[in-house]
Design a protein around this motif. Structure first.
Motif, short mmCIF file in Angstrom:
data_model
loop_
_atom_site.label_atom_id
_atom_site.label_comp_id
_atom_site.label_asym_id
_atom_site.label_seq_id
_atom_site.Cartn_x
_atom_site.Cartn_y
_atom_site.Cartn_z
N ARG A 230 -6.69 -1.48 -6.06
CA ARG A 230 -5.67 -2.29 -6.74
C ARG A 230 -4.41 -1.45 -7.00
O ARG A 230 -3.29 -1.97 -6.94
N LYS A 231 -4.59 -0.17 -7.28
CA LYS A 231 -3.43 0.70 -7.46
C LYS A 231 -2.64 0.80 -6.16
O LYS A 231 -1.40 0.75 -6.16
N ALA A 232 -3.36 0.94 -5.03
CA ALA A 232 -2.69 0.99 -3.73
C ALA A 232 -1.97 -0.31 -3.44
O ALA A 232 -0.87 -0.32 -2.90
N ALA A 233 -2.60 -1.44 -3.79
CA ALA A 233 -1.95 -2.74 -3.58
C ALA A 233 -0.67 -2.84 -4.40
O ALA A 233 0.36 -3.34 -3.93
N GLY A 234 -0.73 -2.36 -5.65
CA GLY A 234 0.48 -2.40 -6.48
C GLY A 234 1.60 -1.57 -5.89
O GLY A 234 2.77 -1.98 -5.91
N ARG A 235 1.27 -0.40 -5.34
CA ARG A 235 2.28 0.45 -4.71
C ARG A 235 2.89 -0.27 -3.50
O ARG A 235 4.11 -0.26 -3.32
N ALA A 236 2.05 -0.90 -2.70
CA ALA A 236 2.55 -1.62 -1.53
C ALA A 236 3.43 -2.80 -1.93
O ALA A 236 4.46 -3.06 -1.30
N LEU A 237 3.05 -3.51 -2.97
CA LEU A 237 3.83 -4.67 -3.41
C LEU A 237 5.17 -4.24 -3.99
O LEU A 237 6.19 -4.92 -3.79
N ARG A 238 5.20 -3.12 -4.69
CA ARG A 238 6.48 -2.62 -5.21
C ARG A 238 7.41 -2.25 -4.06
O ARG A 238 8.62 -2.53 -4.10
N HIS A 239 6.86 -1.61 -3.04
CA HIS A 239 7.69 -1.27 -1.88
C HIS A 239 8.19 -2.53 -1.19
O HIS A 239 9.36 -2.63 -0.79
N ALA A 240 7.31 -3.53 -1.04
CA ALA A 240 7.71 -4.78 -0.39
C ALA A 240 8.80 -5.49 -1.19
O ALA A 240 9.75 -6.02 -0.61
N GLU A 241 8.68 -5.50 -2.51
CA GLU A 241 9.70 -6.17 -3.31
C GLU A 241 11.06 -5.49 -3.14
O GLU A 241 12.10 -6.16 -3.03
N THR A 364 16.05 5.56 9.70
CA THR A 364 14.89 4.71 10.01
C THR A 364 13.61 5.52 9.97
O THR A 364 12.56 5.02 9.53
N ALA A 365 13.65 6.77 10.42
CA ALA A 365 12.46 7.63 10.36
C ALA A 365 12.01 7.79 8.92
O ALA A 365 10.80 7.69 8.62
N ALA A 366 12.95 8.05 8.01
CA ALA A 366 12.59 8.22 6.60
C ALA A 366 12.07 6.91 6.00
O ALA A 366 11.08 6.89 5.26
N ALA A 367 12.74 5.80 6.33
CA ALA A 367 12.33 4.50 5.79
C ALA A 367 10.97 4.07 6.33
O ALA A 367 10.15 3.52 5.60
N SER A 368 10.72 4.33 7.61
CA SER A 368 9.43 3.94 8.18
C SER A 368 8.30 4.77 7.60
O SER A 368 7.19 4.26 7.39
N LEU A 369 8.56 6.04 7.31
CA LEU A 369 7.54 6.87 6.68
C LEU A 369 7.18 6.31 5.31
O LEU A 369 5.99 6.23 4.94
N ARG A 370 8.18 5.89 4.54
CA ARG A 370 7.90 5.27 3.23
C ARG A 370 7.11 3.99 3.40
O ARG A 370 6.19 3.71 2.62
N ALA A 371 7.46 3.20 4.41
CA ALA A 371 6.75 1.94 4.64
C ALA A 371 5.29 2.19 5.01
O ALA A 371 4.38 1.53 4.49
N PHE A 372 5.05 3.15 5.90
CA PHE A 372 3.68 3.43 6.31
C PHE A 372 2.86 3.98 5.14
O PHE A 372 1.67 3.70 5.02
N ARG A 373 3.50 4.81 4.30
CA ARG A 373 2.77 5.33 3.14
C ARG A 373 2.43 4.22 2.16
O ARG A 373 1.36 4.25 1.54
N ALA A 374 3.30 3.25 2.03
CA ALA A 374 3.02 2.12 1.14
C ALA A 374 1.85 1.30 1.67
O ALA A 374 0.98 0.87 0.92
N GLY A 375 1.81 1.09 2.97
CA GLY A 375 0.69 0.41 3.59
C GLY A 375 0.65 -1.08 3.31
O GLY A 375 1.61 -1.69 2.84
N GLY A 376 -0.51 -1.66 3.61
CA GLY A 376 -0.69 -3.11 3.50
C GLY A 376 -1.03 -3.53 2.08
O GLY A 376 -1.21 -2.72 1.18
N ALA A 377 -1.15 -4.84 1.91
CA ALA A 377 -1.44 -5.43 0.60
C ALA A 377 -2.10 -6.78 0.83
O ALA A 377 -2.11 -7.29 1.96
N PRO A 378 -2.65 -7.40 -0.21
CA PRO A 378 -3.23 -8.73 -0.04
C PRO A 378 -2.19 -9.72 0.49
O PRO A 378 -1.13 -9.87 -0.12
#
Length: 497
Positions: A230-241, A364-378
């Protein structure tokens, strides 16, 4: 005892059917908390996030008569027998529980996965005409992969053996995307090469850590429901927002009263030696990967088609571009060699203000790295978040455009190029419309890289964009990259025709 799921019908060719029985020890219930109720020889658990994402895509594709199935064709080693093939497949089913897992939908709308510990897969055996085994094997594979596969009724795997003069020559497999993604096929191929198949490029990439036990779908679902999950999901959702609040609003296309082509989703395929040279040249100059170069080009095209937005600190305007990248989410040893889908699209939003294309690649390299670290979410929480942000911003947001970069080998010429070399290569480009399985996307670009270079497949939803939009899009992509390959000061935002 629950009834084992039936195998799908054999493809419409003359064939006999051989059962592939399996009996797997149910060890998962001993060490997976929250795995759900057991039913005789089966155990239930929630779907993982990626399974839910792929199930929605599969359901949408079935509405168009497509299956979103993943094909694999293995040439078998000389001396392989039919009995040896049955044994190798049985071991595969025992070893990887997602291949013996069905999806269960109850009347209330709840969707779960049911893992069976015993059952049988039907192996269709096809005798090829003399001297035509290679072509016949590809025809059999097409017959396996084309019909939709309903994972509520059968195993997420179809199998066929192609023989010549009674001797096994090929094993054709079709997997449901609810069970595997491209990375999940790495250990599958490694298993088959170890047992019966000839060397396979996917199998050679397999390198699971010694002593690591890969997760099954029930373990992954439990991990996602845990406090850490759930902590990982929260991190991913914050990045998505953050991305949703910056990404350009979707442009509403002008009304088009012309008849739409059928089927609704069209697929434009392109190979271009000039594109290969251009991507390699930009990668060589920037030190970034070809995948990042392509992602930056899509960000550039996205930003160029929209207007500027006020900067967050109120000092002027900026312009963002966005692309959804397919994240594999396989950073941990227990997921690196797991046979289950662990990939989802994650938003990658990049500020293009004041950048040359070369600088945009680095951003884009920096932004994609942040995106991949955030990962997926529900997926349901992502959809609700997108709707909330779109309502608050008062715009329409399209979260479906995606780039799926799938390297099969490192074949691109990563080096500088010249205008003459690009011009000479341009004449060898091939563009054609093809058939494929649709994704729920207004546009979706797959980039496969193998020994022949980059193969682009751009899906376009003709309810959003006319087919000629796809042709213009790929033309603009190649023009931008060829310009950037020759000019380090090329602006980040091209002029779109």
């Amino acid at each position: 005892m629950s009834r084992p799921a039936p195998s799908p019908a054999a493809p419409p060719f003359p064939a006999r059917t051989v059962p592939v029985p399996f009996l797997a020890p149910d060890t998962a219930r001993e060490h997976v908390d929250g795995a759900g109720p057991a039913d005789g020889d089966a155990s239930e658990a929630p779907l993982t996030w990626s399974q839910r994402y792929y199930l929605a895509e599969v359901d949408a594709a079935r509405a168009h008569g497509r299956g979103l199935n993943v094909p694999r064709l293995y040439r078998l080693r000389p001396g392989t027998t039919e009995a040896g093939t049955v044994t190798a497949l049985s071991e595969l089913l025992v070893r990887y529980e997602v291949l013996r897992t069905r999806v269960v939908r109850d009347p209330a709308g709840t969707v779960r996965q049911r893992v069976h510990d015993r059952g049988a897969l039907h192996l269709a055996v096809h005798e090829a005409p003399a001297g035509a085994v290679d072509d016949h094997a590809r025809t059999v594979l097409d017959g396996l992969v084309t019909p939709p596969l309903d994972v509520t009724e059968c195993w997420p795997l179809r199998a066929a053996l192609v023989t010549e003069d009674g001797h096994p020559r090929y094993l054709a497999l079709a997997f449901s995307h609810v069970a595997v993604d491209a990375y999940a096929l790495v250990p599958v191929s490694a298993h088959l090469v170890e047992r019966i198949a000839e060397a396979d490029p996917v199998a050679r990439a397999a390198a699971p850590a010694a002593g690591t036990v890969a997760r099954g779908p029930r373990e992954q679902a439990a991990a996602e429901a845990s406090p850490a999950g759930r902590k990982a999901a929260g991190r991913a959702l914050r990045h998505a927002e953050e991305a949703y609040r910056r990404m350009p609003a979707a442009v509403n296309p002008a009304p088009d009263t012309r008849p739409r082509p059928s089927p609704r989703h069209r697929f434009l395929h392109r190979t271009s030696p000039a594109l290969d040279l251009a991507v390699g040249a930009v990668a060589a100059r920037t030190g970034e990967s070809p995948a990042t170069v392509l992602a930056a080009a899509l960000v550039s095209l996205d930003a160029a088609g929209t207007g500027p937005v006020p900067h967050e600190d109120g000092t002027g305007e900026t312009r963002y571009g966005a692309v959804h990248l397919i994240s594999a989410n396989r950073l941990r040893p227990e997921t690196a060699a797991a046979v289950l889908p662990l990939s989802q699209p994650v938003p990658c939003c990049v500020d293009t203000a004041g950048a040359t294309f070369q600088e945009l690649v680095r951003r884009t390299a920096a932004a994609s790295l942040r995106a991949f670290r955030a990962g997926g979410a529900p997926p349901d929480e992502l959809a609700a978040l997108l709707a909330t942000v779109a309502r608050e911003r008062g715009v329409r947001l399209d979260a479906t455009p995606a780039l799926n970069y799938r390297p099969r080998s490192t074949a691109l010429p990563v080096r500088p190029t010249t205008a003459g070399e690009l011009a000479a290569a341009a004449s060898r480009a091939v563009t054609r419309w093809t058939e494929a399985d649709p994704w729920r996307a207004s546009h979706y670009l797959s980039a496969d890289v193998d020994a022949s270079g980059i193969r682009l497949l751009l899906q376009v939803d003709t309810a959003v964009h006319p087919p000629e939009w796809a042709e213009r899009r790929l033309d603009a992509l190649e023009r931008l990259l060829c310009t950037a390959a020759l000019d380090a000061r090329c602006p980040a935002l091209p002029t779109l025709g």
